[in-house]
Structure formats: structure tokens, C-alpha cells
Design an enzyme around this catalytic site. Structure first.
Site: not given
Length: 481
Positions: A168, A327, A317, A232
């Protein structure tokens, strides 16, 4: 026993417990109390020197390399040119300015909404020697640029090697801090757990932010392989813009050696490097029973040879275990699909990103749960992997600061700070792991632990037990170990 002897033993035992907790934290759950200064997730300006283009407009830019085969004897070199496609060629050799080998590559480009990419080149350098420094040059004349990389040691159970783990990342000042911290480490290859440029966070999925990110990370990835995992933010599915082909930019820019591991998709694949077998999964591709990814993983796990590559590492991920509110439970479906395999094959470590914080679990599993059993909580399982979330690279969305109020029993350490990890595989039995935060300005690990290899730990114990116990009893003991 005299009273003073009992007291001495008690205090000695207490001292050792405190020491173990303070050194490797394996006996203590910890939610870090570190108080950060404000580090706003501010993008680096697009005209910053961090994104500078080469002075010669014909020069290659956004140079990056990744492993190009199954066993580490090949490298894929990728780069972008804008004015002229030029020749997709790399010259290389083992001495600076002496290039006695050449390889021809292929060129592609793509459009996304109102953006058209430059000419994207991919070139395979194969039949390389292990443990060798190679110098390579791209471009001609004044436009040429030169780089180097070091191939890994030959596949061997005791091959020592150090991986960095980053996820990220994005392109903020925090991203720069993470990259600079990592480049001061001894990392030889990055295991990147998804979400690269965050181009989809800009207006109309601004493709120029893929270009700026490529120039930003070139300082590292042109000199050592980054092993890519899709996240994503690489999906970029925008039917409102007429873009319905997911992963378009990622698939055009970042090749993987998926064919070498008999994968049908670049989004999931595996490699072997030094003493590690690394499996890369896609959290955003179908993975339920009978799908291509499920079928591939079921076969790939049977091909793992722990006698040659004792360290079995999985990258994805979305984390399967996560006590952050961000999340929460997003990885649950993949956990149900694959966790029993991870335990069966004694996976050592599972690295993920997605949650913009850091967390490390104990060795736990939740494979005995079903709707009627009532066993709904993760339990200690020494055949299970350690799950580590490293989604704290520094992107513009900022940190995920809200962990569950009560730290779960399975969670060993967690902190909401920017940082990166390193994993040093020392030999077939032990590895040194550490997580480094950026925010305190120090280059010392905050969370560290020594991992024992899952396969060799159990087999060493098996050999010892066989000297005194029958085979069936040994296998029962090992399965419960």
C-alpha cells in the site's frame, strides 16, 4: 527444598519470562502505545524531483525488474519510452561498461479513458548465473541508461537471503519515508503485497500517476526485483468511464513469471528464490472451489519441496486475520477457502496489506469451525502460519487507526504507523523478522521475532521421537505439535 532455593528458582523463572516478552514478544499480546506526531497523507507534488524524468527525452524511464522464471535464473526488465518506441533491447554483462550479452523484448501500450500510455517494454534476461552481479544498459547513445542487479544464490535449504515486505505504498511523503527506510536495510528483494500507485484515487483514474509512481520507485526496483501482488487499487473498474476491463494498467506495466509455475493468470503465480518457495495469490480474482486459482493452488502446494526450499511464504492483499476496524472480515471468504491447506502444508508466513496499519498474529487457525460445532474462535496451532499485515506503506488514504478495543488472543502485536518489514532467512531452521516504523525517525526495529521453520522443526522432532516411540505415536505427536 530450602525456601531460599525455591525463591531463587521463582525469580529466575520470572526473569526469563520478562526477558522473553521484552525481546521477541512471542509471549505477550501488545497494542503499541507509540504516540505519533501528525503525519498527514500529503501527495508529493507532481513536479517534484522525486518524480523527475530523465534529462534526455528519448531515455528510458520507470525502469523496474522482477524475477523472470521459477528458480531465480532470469529477470524481466521493464521500462517506458515516450517520444519514440526505439529498440526493445537490453545489453548486459558481469562487468561495468562491458556488455557481452543482449536480449530482445516486446513493446506494448494501452489507453484508459482519456489517457494513452507511453511505449512499455518488457525484456527477458535468462540463463543467468546464480549469485552474480550483472550490469545492464537500456537505450542508445546519449539516451542510454545503466543499472545493475544481483542474482540470488542457488536454490538450497540453507541459502541465506533477506526479503523486504512493503504494501500500500502510494506516492506521498510518507511513501518516500518508507522507501528510504527500506533502502537503508539489507533487503535484497521486495515482496510487495499490493496497492501500488493509487492512480485510481485521482480524477478519472489519472494514468500519469502510474508514470510518476514508476519513476518514484525506480531508485529501488531498477536494482533489485520486486515480487508483485495485485491489490484492490489495481482493479480500476470504471464502467462510468467506459472502462470495464479490470487490471488494465497493472497487467500492461507489471509482468510476472506466471507461466513458469503453470498458472493461467499473471495475477497468481509462484517462484522459488534462495531457500524460499513464494506463492502469490489474488484476493480479487475468483478463488472458490473449481475456479482456476483454486485448482492452481491445489496443484502448486503439492509441488513445494521443503527439502530444497524449506520456507513456504504466501502473499496476498486482503488479510485473513485482522483486528482493525478497517476492512474487517474482508478476507474471510479466502480464509475459509484456503486456510486448511495452509495448515496441512505447514505454511510458515502469510503476508498481506490492504489495512493501513501493522499487525502480527501468533500461529493460529480456525479450521475446526462449522455451523454446528460451536468452535468459532481461532485457536493456537503450531502447524499454522503466522499472519502479518504490512499495509502501512504510506499512501494518501492515511492510516487505519481504529483497532478493536480488546486485542484478540490471536493478535501478538499491532500498531497504526507507517513502516516496512524485513525477513532474513538464515538457514533451513531459523529466520529473523522485524518491522520498522518510519514515524520515530529511528532505524531500529519495533517488532521482531525469530521464526522456526515449520517443516524442519517438525521433522527434527520426528527424527528424535522415532528413536524411542513407534511410528504411529510419533505422527500423532507431530500433528499436535
Amino acid at each position: 527444598m530450602p525456601i531460599y532455593t525455591s525463591r531463587s528458582c521463582f525469580y529466575l523463572l520470572l526473569f526469563h519470562i520478562i526477558l522473553l516478552c521484552s525481546v521477541d514478544k512471542t509471549l505477550c499480546r501488545q497494542t503499541s502505545s507509540f504516540v505519533r506526531s501528525e503525519f498527514p497523507a500529503v501527495d508529493i507534488p507532481i513536479d517534484s524531483k522525486e518524480f523527475a524524468v530523465p534529462k534526455n527525452q528519448f531515455s528510458p524511464q520507470q525502469v523496474h525488474i522482477t524475477q523472470g522464471d521459477y528458480d531465480g535464473k532470469a529477470v524481466i526488465v521493464s521500462w517506458v519510452t515516450f517520444i519514440d518506441p526505439g529498440k526493445s533491447e537490453v545489453v548486459y554483462g558481469t562487468s561495468p561498461n562491458s556488455y557481452d550479452h543482449s536480449a530482445q523484448g516486446k513493446t506494448t501500450n494501452y489507453t484508459y479513458y482519456d489517457y494513452t500510455s507511453g511505449y512499455i517494454h518488457h525484456c527477458l534476461l535468462d540463463k543467468l548465473e546464480y549469485d552474480t552481479k550483472y550490469y545492464y544498459k537500456i537505450g542508445k547513445g546519449d539516451a542510454a541508461r545503466e543499472f545493475w542487479f544481483h542474482t540470488p544464490p542457488q536454490i538450497h535449504p540453507d541459502a541465506s537471503y533477506t526479503f523486504g515486505i512493503i504494501g500500500d505504498l502510494g506516492q506521498t511523503y510518507n511513501s518516500l519515508s518508507t522507501l528510504e527506510h527500506y533502502m537503508k536495510s539489507k533487503g535484497q528483494t521486495v515482496l510487495f503485497v499490493g496497492d501500488l500507485s493509487y492512480a485510481d484515487r485521482y480524477s478519472c483514474n489519472n494514468g500519469t500517476r502510474w508514470d510518476s509512481w514508476g519513476r518514484f520507485v525506480e531508485r529501488s526496483v531498477a536494482y533489485q526485483p520486486w515480487i508483485w501482488t495485485v491489490g484492490n487499487h489495481e482493479i480500476e473498474y470504471r464502467p462510468d468511464l467506459g472502462e470495464v476491463f479490470p487490471f488494465r494498467a497493472y497487467l500492461n506495466r507489471y509482468p510476472t513469471p506466471h507461466l513458469a509455475s503453470a498458472s493461467s493468470s499473471p495475477l497468481w503465480y509462484s517462484i522459488r528464490r534462495a531457500s524460499a518457495h513464494i506463492i502469490v495469490l489474488s484476493s480479487y480474482s475468483p478463488f472458490v472451489k473449481y475456479t482456476p486459482q483454486w485448482l492452481w493452488l491445489s496443484e502448486e502446494l503439492t509441488r513445494v519441496d521443503r527439502e530444497k526450499t524449506p520456507w513456504l511464504i504466501v502473499l496476498m492483499h486482503a488479510p485473513l486475520y485482522n483486528s482493525n476496524e478497517a476492512h474487517y472480515m474482508e478476507g474471510e471468504s479466502m480464509r475459509v477457502a484456503f486456510e486448511s491447506w495452509f495448515v496441512q502444508y505447514k505454511v510458515d508466513l502469510v503476508f498481506a496489506g490492504h489495512v493501513h496499519a501493522y499487525e502480527r498474529s501468533y500461529r493460529i487457525s480456525n479450521i475446526v469451525y462449522n455451523i454446528t460445532s460451536g468452535n468459532r474462535y481461532p485457536i493456537p496451532d503450531k502447524s499454522a502460519p503466522v499472519y502479518i499485515t504490512v499495509g502501512d506503506g504510506g499512501n494518501q488514504e492515511g492510516l487505519a487507526e481504529r483497532f478493536s478495543e480488546s486485542q484478540p488472543d490471536y493478535s501478538a502485536f499491532r500498531e497504526s504507523s507507517y513502516g516496512h518489514s524485513t525477513l532474513e532467512l538464515r538457514n533451513r531452521t531459523h529466520a529473523f523478522y522485524q518491522w520498522n516504523r518510519n514515524d520515530d525517525g529511528k532505524h531500529i526495529p519495533v517488532d521482531r521475532i525469530i521464526f522456526r521453520n515449520q517443516y524442519w522443526a517438525s521433522n527434527t522432532r520426528r527424527r528424535r521421537l522415532k528413536k524411542t516411540r513407534p511410528s504411529q505415536a510419533v505422527e500423532r505427536l507431530i500433528s499436535s505439535y
